[in-house]
Design a protein around this motif. Structure first.
Motif, PDB file in Angstrom:
ATOM      1  N   ILE A 131      42.560  40.972  38.642  1.00 29.74           N
ATOM      2  CA  ILE A 131      43.461  41.804  39.442  1.00 29.74           C
ATOM      3  C   ILE A 131      42.705  43.028  39.946  1.00 29.74           C
ATOM      4  O   ILE A 131      41.955  43.660  39.204  1.00 29.74           O
ATOM      5  N   SER A 132      42.809  43.282  41.244  1.00 31.93           N
ATOM      6  CA  SER A 132      42.127  44.411  41.890  1.00 31.93           C
ATOM      7  C   SER A 132      40.610  44.392  41.670  1.00 31.93           C
ATOM      8  O   SER A 132      39.984  45.440  41.519  1.00 31.93           O
ATOM      9  N   MET A 133      40.029  43.206  41.655  1.00 25.45           N
ATOM     10  CA  MET A 133      38.572  43.113  41.464  1.00 25.45           C
ATOM     11  C   MET A 133      37.856  43.741  42.652  1.00 25.45           C
ATOM     12  O   MET A 133      38.270  43.596  43.803  1.00 25.45           O
ATOM     13  N   LYS A 134      36.747  44.437  42.361  1.00 23.32           N
ATOM     14  CA  LYS A 134      36.033  45.203  43.391  1.00 23.32           C
ATOM     15  C   LYS A 134      34.546  44.932  43.344  1.00 23.32           C
ATOM     16  O   LYS A 134      33.740  45.860  43.398  1.00 23.32           O
ATOM     17  N   GLY A 135      34.154  43.685  43.169  1.00 22.97           N
ATOM     18  CA  GLY A 135      32.732  43.378  43.191  1.00 22.97           C
ATOM     19  C   GLY A 135      32.263  42.552  42.021  1.00 22.97           C
ATOM     20  O   GLY A 135      31.163  42.004  42.036  1.00 22.97           O
ATOM     21  N   ILE A 136      33.074  42.450  40.997  1.00 28.23           N
ATOM     22  CA  ILE A 136      32.752  41.610  39.837  1.00 28.23           C
ATOM     23  C   ILE A 136      32.748  40.130  40.255  1.00 28.23           C
ATOM     24  O   ILE A 136      33.459  39.745  41.199  1.00 28.23           O
ATOM     25  N   ASP A 137      31.936  39.327  39.602  1.00 30.21           N
ATOM     26  CA  ASP A 137      32.038  37.869  39.719  1.00 30.21           C
ATOM     27  C   ASP A 137      32.628  37.343  38.413  1.00 30.21           C
ATOM     28  O   ASP A 137      32.159  37.700  37.326  1.00 30.21           O
ATOM     29  N   ILE A 138      33.664  36.509  38.537  1.00 31.89           N
ATOM     30  CA  ILE A 138      34.339  35.962  37.360  1.00 31.89           C
ATOM     31  C   ILE A 138      34.283  34.441  37.445  1.00 31.89           C
ATOM     32  O   ILE A 138      34.666  33.860  38.463  1.00 31.89           O
ATOM     33  N   VAL A 139      33.800  33.806  36.382  1.00 30.23           N
ATOM     34  CA  VAL A 139      33.759  32.340  36.345  1.00 30.23           C
ATOM     35  C   VAL A 139      34.521  31.878  35.103  1.00 30.23           C
ATOM     36  O   VAL A 139      34.123  32.178  33.984  1.00 30.23           O
ATOM     37  N   VAL A 140      35.616  31.173  35.335  1.00 30.97           N
ATOM     38  CA  VAL A 140      36.451  30.669  34.241  1.00 30.97           C
ATOM     39  C   VAL A 140      36.352  29.148  34.252  1.00 30.97           C
ATOM     40  O   VAL A 140      36.675  28.514  35.253  1.00 30.97           O
ATOM     41  N   ARG A 141      35.919  28.594  33.144  1.00 33.05           N
ATOM     42  CA  ARG A 141      35.747  27.135  33.087  1.00 33.05           C
ATOM     43  C   ARG A 141      37.120  26.429  33.102  1.00 33.05           C
ATOM     44  O   ARG A 141      37.295  25.379  33.695  1.00 33.05           O
ATOM     45  N   GLY A 142      38.098  27.019  32.418  1.00 34.49           N
ATOM     46  CA  GLY A 142      39.437  26.436  32.344  1.00 34.49           C
ATOM     47  C   GLY A 142      40.339  26.962  33.451  1.00 34.49           C
ATOM     48  O   GLY A 142      39.903  27.111  34.594  1.00 34.49           O
ATOM     49  N   SER A 143      41.584  27.242  33.082  1.00 30.67           N
ATOM     50  CA  SER A 143      42.590  27.642  34.066  1.00 30.67           C
ATOM     51  C   SER A 143      42.903  29.130  33.963  1.00 30.67           C
ATOM     52  O   SER A 143      42.622  29.761  32.943  1.00 30.67           O
ATOM     53  N   VAL A 144      43.513  29.679  35.007  1.00 31.68           N
ATOM     54  CA  VAL A 144      43.973  31.069  34.980  1.00 31.68           C
ATOM     55  C   VAL A 144      45.464  31.107  35.303  1.00 31.68           C
ATOM     56  O   VAL A 144      46.008  30.192  35.919  1.00 31.68           O
ATOM     57  N   GLY A 145      46.132  32.194  34.913  1.00 27.04           N
ATOM     58  CA  GLY A 145      47.573  32.321  35.068  1.00 27.04           C
ATOM     59  C   GLY A 145      47.991  32.889  36.416  1.00 27.04           C
ATOM     60  O   GLY A 145      47.193  32.957  37.362  1.00 27.04           O
ATOM     61  N   HIS A 146      49.258  33.317  36.452  1.00 28.09           N
ATOM     62  CA  HIS A 146      49.823  33.790  37.716  1.00 28.09           C
ATOM     63  C   HIS A 146      49.269  35.151  38.123  1.00 28.09           C
ATOM     64  O   HIS A 146      48.760  35.898  37.298  1.00 28.09           O
ATOM     65  N   LEU A 147      49.385  35.425  39.419  1.00 24.40           N
ATOM     66  CA  LEU A 147      48.969  36.701  40.008  1.00 24.40           C
ATOM     67  C   LEU A 147      47.487  37.022  39.785  1.00 24.40           C
ATOM     68  O   LEU A 147      47.110  38.186  39.700  1.00 24.40           O
ATOM     69  N   SER A 148      46.674  35.987  39.697  1.00 26.10           N
ATOM     70  CA  SER A 148      45.236  36.245  39.573  1.00 26.10           C
ATOM     71  C   SER A 148      44.689  36.699  40.927  1.00 26.10           C
ATOM     72  O   SER A 148      45.191  36.314  41.978  1.00 26.10           O
ATOM     73  N   ALA A 149      43.671  37.558  40.862  1.00 28.15           N
ATOM     74  CA  ALA A 149      43.034  38.131  42.061  1.00 28.15           C
ATOM     75  C   ALA A 149      44.048  38.866  42.946  1.00 28.15           C
ATOM     76  O   ALA A 149      43.879  38.948  44.158  1.00 28.15           O
ATOM     77  N   PHE A 150      45.069  39.432  42.341  1.00 29.52           N
ATOM     78  CA  PHE A 150      46.026  40.260  43.090  1.00 29.52           C
ATOM     79  C   PHE A 150      45.291  41.467  43.677  1.00 29.52           C
ATOM     80  O   PHE A 150      44.568  42.164  42.969  1.00 29.52           O
ATOM     81  N   MET A 151      45.437  41.693  44.967  1.00 32.01           N
ATOM     82  CA  MET A 151      44.779  42.804  45.668  1.00 32.01           C
ATOM     83  C   MET A 151      43.262  42.817  45.452  1.00 32.01           C
ATOM     84  O   MET A 151      42.637  43.884  45.399  1.00 32.01           O
TER      85      MET A 151
END
Lengths: 239, 189
Positions: A131-151
């Protein structure tokens, strides 16, 4: 009795069953600005403690043997933090640089507001990942929940599994790559084509995360439709 | 502060270690227990405003969150004959569950009704005579973690509370999904 010491292995071992968390964090903070001290650390018995390895500012390796609570490795600069377990809410929040790896799953708001560096989760991440990521790289092998990468503003979110409702709601600029199903896209988030440059970027991220068994061409790319950037007179009635 | 045959509710204002000593919790025996410390947001810090709230015979509720439509809902439930002792929002949720079950709903149906009729944030834990149930609001605003082994099942706001249980390190653990009712009803009482 054989006792493993830092002189023998070069690894400083801190047992949180007997050492206060603040003492650990104070010692880790003391390594900022190139101060001398151990470069490899091993933390035992975290038992869900909050803010383990938070606010690090040194090129060190920290291995945590167990589950951690809220805000592990928050605001991290330079350090590599590896959790051999699960992580609670706010993992690697506001990550600045360095690498945070969780071998289990992460709770909500993983990588929130992160400005740089790499966050890797072997299992699932929960709601509001990135949420509100500003330059980070995120790698998730499994699943993610609701409202991911909001704004989300910039950086990449890579999800090897499925994604919950409202992915990328009100997204500015960030690259979202998903291999599984997307339950729903948020406002102004759209699917975009996966061109060669994106395959190359994704391959680099998967390799850095250690997931190079995943084929980048199996992913779909999502990003901003750029329709919410400016006020539109046609939308005046909605305000 | 409880009603029924099996569940006993004890509440007090003060520090948890004093509470444990005062009520001699170490002497308690039973198949399941439910504990809560409250950070008050919607009403005063009093024993009456503490959780759990009784929701009927052998039922009680603890709540992490805050409800925004509790005043209107309290009036509606009062007209249905439900009594309230405080201005607390969680008591309204407890009264709502009691009312739905009085009207014939199962515990699971009553909890699912919360998704329609309650406005606000909630992670609910309901204690029953032979088990417990968990529900999170659709946004899943408040945290929750579940853990299960062959010997026990536990729910908490965070892992730290569960980590002290025997065999916790090898427990299967997961976060309850929003809007899904989780229920265990096999405790021996």
């Amino acid at each position: 009795m054989a006792v493993e010491t830092s002189e023998m292995t070069g690894v400083e071992i801190v047992d949180l069953a007997s050492t206060p968390l603040r003492e650990l964090n104070r010692r880790l903070h003391g390594l900022a600005d190139g101060a001398p001290g151990p470069r490899r650390w091993r933390v035992l018995n975290p038992n869900g403690a909050h803010a383990v390895g938070c606010g690090l500012d040194a090129d060190i390796d920290v291995e945590i043997e167990g589950h951690v609570g809220y805000y592990c490795a928050g605001m991290n600069k330079l350090a590599t933090v590896r959790v051999h377990g699960n992580a609670g809410p706010g993992l690697a929040e506001n990550l600045m640089s360095g690498t945070v790896i969780v071998e289990g799953s992460a709770s909500q708001s993983a990588g929130a507001t992160g400005r740089g560096g790499l966050l890797v989760v072997y299992g699932d991440a929960s709601a509001r990942c990135g949420i509100s990521m500003k330059g980070i790289d995120i790698v998730v092998r499994g699943s993610v929940g609701h409202l991911s990468a909001f704004m989300a503003q910039t950086g990449c979110l890579v999800v090897g599994g499925d994604v919950g409702e409202a992915l990328g709601d009100s997204i500015y600029e960030a690259c979202l790559y998903v291999r599984g199903e997307v339950a729903g896209l948020g406002a102004d988030c759209v699917e975009k084509g996966l061109e060669d440059e994106h395959v190359a970027e994704l391959a680099r991220l998967l390799e850095r995360a250690g997931f190079d068994d995943l084929d980048p061409r199996d992913f779909r790319r999502y990003g901003s439709a750029r329709q919410l950037y400016n006020f539109k007179i046609d939308n005046a009635g909605a305000y | 502060m409880s009603a029924g045959r099996v569940i006993e509710i004890y509440k007090e204002v003060g520090r948890p270690p004093q509470f444990v000593e005062q009520f001699r919790l170490e002497d308690f025996e039973g198949s399941h227990g439910l504990g809560h410390t409250r950070m008050a947001t919607e009403s005063k810090v009093t024993t009456e405003g503490s959780h759990p709230f009784s929701t009927g015979l052998d039922l009680c509720l603890v709540h992490n969150g805050s409800l925004s439509n509790h005043n209107r809902l309290r009036e509606r439930l009062r007209r249905e004959g439900i009594d309230f002792q405080t201005e607390n929002d969680t008591e309204v949720a407890a009264g709502y569950l009691a009312w739905r079950m009085r009207e014939g709903a199962s515990l699971e149906e009553a909890l699912e009704g919360c998704l329609e009729d309650l406005d606000g944030f909630y992670t609910f834990l309901v204690g029953t005579a032979d088990g417990f149930a968990v529900l999170r609001d659709p946004i899943a605003c408040k945290p929750a973690v579940l853990a299960e082994t062959d010997d026990w099942v536990a729910m908490s706001s965070e892992w730290r509370a569960i980590a002290v249980l025997p065999g916790a390190a090898d427990a299967r653990m997961w976060e309850p999904e929003p809007t899904v009712v989780y229920a265990w009803e096999k405790a021996l009482v």
